[in-house]
Enzyme design. Structure first.
Site, PDB file in Angstrom:
ATOM      1  N   CYS A 141     -28.853  31.001 -33.395  1.00  0.00           N
ATOM      2  CA  CYS A 141     -28.820  30.825 -31.931  1.00  0.00           C
ATOM      3  C   CYS A 141     -27.951  31.896 -31.263  1.00  0.00           C
ATOM      4  O   CYS A 141     -26.853  32.193 -31.733  1.00  0.00           O
ATOM      5  CB  CYS A 141     -28.262  29.433 -31.617  1.00  0.00           C
ATOM      6  SG  CYS A 141     -28.072  29.108 -29.872  1.00  0.00           S
ATOM      7  N   GLN A 241     -16.434  23.075 -18.081  1.00  0.00           N
ATOM      8  CA  GLN A 241     -17.281  24.221 -17.752  1.00  0.00           C
ATOM      9  C   GLN A 241     -17.852  24.783 -19.059  1.00  0.00           C
ATOM     10  O   GLN A 241     -17.145  24.861 -20.065  1.00  0.00           O
ATOM     11  CB  GLN A 241     -16.479  25.279 -16.989  1.00  0.00           C
ATOM     12  CG  GLN A 241     -15.923  24.804 -15.643  1.00  0.00           C
ATOM     13  CD  GLN A 241     -17.009  24.556 -14.586  1.00  0.00           C
ATOM     14  OE1 GLN A 241     -18.148  24.997 -14.718  1.00  0.00           O
ATOM     15  NE2 GLN A 241     -16.654  23.830 -13.532  1.00  0.00           N
ATOM     16  N   GLU A 288     -11.370  12.133  -8.235  1.00  0.00           N
ATOM     17  CA  GLU A 288     -12.441  12.180  -9.243  1.00  0.00           C
ATOM     18  C   GLU A 288     -12.890  10.739  -9.492  1.00  0.00           C
ATOM     19  O   GLU A 288     -12.092   9.814  -9.364  1.00  0.00           O
ATOM     20  CB  GLU A 288     -11.856  12.868 -10.501  1.00  0.00           C
ATOM     21  CG  GLU A 288     -12.463  12.563 -11.842  1.00  0.00           C
ATOM     22  CD  GLU A 288     -13.896  13.065 -11.996  1.00  0.00           C
ATOM     23  OE1 GLU A 288     -14.204  14.197 -11.599  1.00  0.00           O
ATOM     24  OE2 GLU A 288     -14.715  12.280 -12.507  1.00  0.00           O
ATOM     25  N   CYS A 362     -23.524  23.629  -8.702  1.00  0.00           N
ATOM     26  CA  CYS A 362     -24.520  23.908  -9.750  1.00  0.00           C
ATOM     27  C   CYS A 362     -25.915  23.629  -9.210  1.00  0.00           C
ATOM     28  O   CYS A 362     -26.849  23.442  -9.984  1.00  0.00           O
ATOM     29  CB  CYS A 362     -24.233  23.079 -10.999  1.00  0.00           C
ATOM     30  SG  CYS A 362     -24.108  21.320 -10.679  1.00  0.00           S
TER      31      CYS A 362
HETATM   32  C1  LIG Z   1     -19.378  19.628 -11.888  1.00  0.00           C
HETATM   33  S1  LIG Z   1     -18.173  18.525 -12.507  1.00  0.00           S
HETATM   34  C2  LIG Z   1     -16.710  19.373 -12.005  1.00  0.00           C
HETATM   35  C3  LIG Z   1     -15.434  18.927 -12.627  1.00  0.00           C
HETATM   36  C4  LIG Z   1     -14.246  19.882 -12.474  1.00  0.00           C
HETATM   37  N1  LIG Z   1     -14.147  20.412 -11.135  1.00  0.00           N
HETATM   38  C5  LIG Z   1     -14.306  20.997 -13.490  1.00  0.00           C
HETATM   39  O1  LIG Z   1     -14.546  22.156 -13.103  1.00  0.00           O
HETATM   40  O2  LIG Z   1     -14.090  20.721 -14.679  1.00  0.00           O
HETATM   41  C6  LIG Z   1     -18.342  17.206 -11.384  1.00  0.00           C
HETATM   42  C7  LIG Z   1     -17.356  16.076 -11.537  1.00  0.00           C
HETATM   43  O3  LIG Z   1     -17.698  15.071 -10.556  1.00  0.00           O
HETATM   44  C8  LIG Z   1     -17.436  13.804 -11.100  1.00  0.00           C
HETATM   45  N2  LIG Z   1     -18.247  12.835 -10.342  1.00  0.00           N
HETATM   46  C9  LIG Z   1     -19.570  12.581 -10.469  1.00  0.00           C
HETATM   47  N3  LIG Z   1     -19.963  11.667  -9.553  1.00  0.00           N
HETATM   48  C10 LIG Z   1     -18.854  11.337  -8.832  1.00  0.00           C
HETATM   49  C11 LIG Z   1     -18.601  10.455  -7.741  1.00  0.00           C
HETATM   50  N4  LIG Z   1     -19.578   9.705  -7.219  1.00  0.00           N
HETATM   51  N5  LIG Z   1     -17.349  10.376  -7.245  1.00  0.00           N
HETATM   52  C12 LIG Z   1     -16.351  11.131  -7.769  1.00  0.00           C
HETATM   53  N6  LIG Z   1     -16.527  11.983  -8.800  1.00  0.00           N
HETATM   54  C13 LIG Z   1     -17.747  12.082  -9.330  1.00  0.00           C
HETATM   55  C14 LIG Z   1     -17.786  13.941 -12.573  1.00  0.00           C
HETATM   56  O4  LIG Z   1     -17.117  12.963 -13.354  1.00  0.00           O
HETATM   57  C15 LIG Z   1     -17.330  15.370 -12.865  1.00  0.00           C
HETATM   58  O5  LIG Z   1     -16.011  15.374 -13.352  1.00  0.00           O
END
Ligand SMILES: C[S@@+](CC[C@H](N)C(=O)[O-])C[C@H]1O[C@@H](n2cnc3c(N)ncnc32)[C@H](O)[C@@H]1O
Length: 407
Positions: A141, A241, A288, A362
């Site tokens: 891979c 990430q 979060e 994303c």
């Molecule tokens: C794209 S990740 C980003 C996490 C962090 N910023 C990072 O870079 O590691 C999105 C985050 O949103 C959280 N999440 C998803 N749905 C949510 C909600 N309804 N309320 C609060 N957090 C939420 C997930 O658990 C996840 O940690």
């Protein structure tokens, strides 16, 4: 046999001819033939190749569904991803500047979800074949970081021990300095003998941690991730990430955007990817949905010397976004929602008067929708940086800053 001219790529990376007719592994400008079934072309033959067509670097590409775009030159893919963002913004009436596309190197994925199933001879592990649930082995891979390749035999051993005869296990593997951090779902229900066997396997395979359907079976070393000056042990299967390279690029942009700000709110903070490095210079409030991730973040902060104050709040930001009145005490916000976006939270940010917002996304479509709301509220959007952590896939990730024009 009819021939088709590919006009563009769809959001899944397939070529699209007039109709629409979807032709996998083709590129715009190519003339192709094939057997049409519904709206999909099968047994596709390229009659006139596009100049951007290249030989796929990976020998698994023909069968493995892990990559969709290895037949295209890297510059073409970068241009296409920038175009996806430009189009999403244009659909909201926004003309955005795409300042750069930063693509993570080959073999740099530090987190991947593998599939594994038992076979008559033992087990096999890899990714699903393109458009199928057959598991394809991927010993060469080009996506996974060298250390993560070690998860393939691990996944096989786990399928032998705890995979059901018919079913397939899903093995989320994450690299950590302490070793592989493995979280399995879809296996046999845990009982005493399986627990003993899995713990022995974790020892024998030198895993940092093994979790089975959310339950930690073995933890030999804390599978720490380093966020700035802090070391955090995220809960099993938690978001991280996908590449260290992509994380560094996102963090560099977020840090620049929030530079000089002393009270930052980090929305959808995860385990602290942005919160903890930003706490070098600013007090940060991390919000979060997953309380376990915040507990990990908080422990990491308490054990790291010299950081500014970090507070945490577990809150469902879809249902209960931070209100404009709560946000107004901050002088910068970071927001990094899941693919669904964060419409209700953005609406509150738009009313809040927070001078600077760093938006990581994303999903270009929800990002563009958010951008339109913020611009409508008086924010100016800065240049957009595309950060491509999922090279050769159709995923598009980005970061951009918004500042209040009156601030
Ligand atoms: C794209 S990740 C980003 C996490 C962090 N910023 C990072 O870079 O590691 C999105 C985050 O949103 C959280 N999440 C998803 N749905 C949510 C909600 N309804 N309320 C609060 N957090 C939420 C997930 O658990 C996840 O940690």
């Amino acid at each position: 046999m009819d021939s088709y001219l590919i006009e563009r790529l769809g959001h899944m990376g397939d070529g699209i001819a007039r109709g629409p007719v979807f032709a996998p592994l083709t590129l715009p400008g190519e003339t192709v033939t094939g057997r049409l079934e519904g709206d999909r072309l099968h047994e596709v033959k390229i009659v006139t190749p596009a100049p951007e067509r290249v030989a796929a670097p990976c020998r698994h590409f023909r069968t493995c569904g892990g990559c969709a775009l290895q037949h295209a030159a890297p510059e073409f893919i970068a241009g296409w991803k920038a175009g996806v963002v430009r189009q999403a913004l244009a659909a909201q009436g926004i003309e955005g500047e795409i300042a750069a596309v930063h693509t993570s190197p080959e073999r740099s994925r530090r987190r991947a979800t593998l599939s594994a199933r038992r076979t008559k001879k033992g087990a096999l592990a890899g990714f699903h074949a393109r458009g199928s649930d057959v598991v394809v082995e991927i010993p060469d891979c080009h996506l996974l970081a060298p250390g993560l390749m070690a998860a393939l035999p691990v996944a096989e051993a786990l399928a032998v021990a705890g995979g059901s005869r018919k079913g397939e296990i899903s093995v989320q593997a994450t690299l950590s300095p302490g070793g592989l951090d493995i979280a399995v779902t879809g296996g046999k229900p845990m009982d005493g003998p399986l627990q003993v066997e899995l713990a022995q396997l974790a020892e024998g395979l030198g895993l940092a941690r093994l979790a089975w359907d959310g339950e930690v079976v073995a933890m030999r070393h804390a599978p720490e991730q380093v966020f700035g000056r802090a070391k955090v042990t995220p809960p099993p299967g938690a978001f991280l990430q996908a590449t260290a390279d992509g994380e560094a690029r996102l963090l560099a942009e977020v840090s620049t955007l929030t530079q000089g700000k002393s009270r930052v709110v980090d929305l959808f903070a995860g385990s602290g990817t942005f919160t903890l490095p930003l706490a070098d210079d600013a007090e940060v409030h991390a919000v979060e949905g997953e309380a376990e991730m915040l507990r990990a973040l908080d422990r990491g902060w308490r054990n790291a010397p010299g950081l500014k104050r970090v507070s945490t709040e577990a809150r469902d930001l879809f249902r209960r976004p931070l209100l404009a009145e709560e946000l107004s005490r901050f002088d910068a916000a970071v927001i990094d929602p899941p693919r669904a976006g964060a419409a209700s939270q953005i609406a509150e940010l738009a009313r809040s008067g927070v001078p600077v917002i760093a938006h990581v996304s994303c999903n270009p479509v929800t990002f563009a929708r958010d951008a339109a709301v913020l611009i409508g509220a008086g924010y100016a959007m800065g240049p957009v940086i595309v950060v491509d952590q999922f090279r050769w896939s159709p995923h598009v990730e980005l970061v951009a800053g918004f500042s209040l024009t009156s601030a």
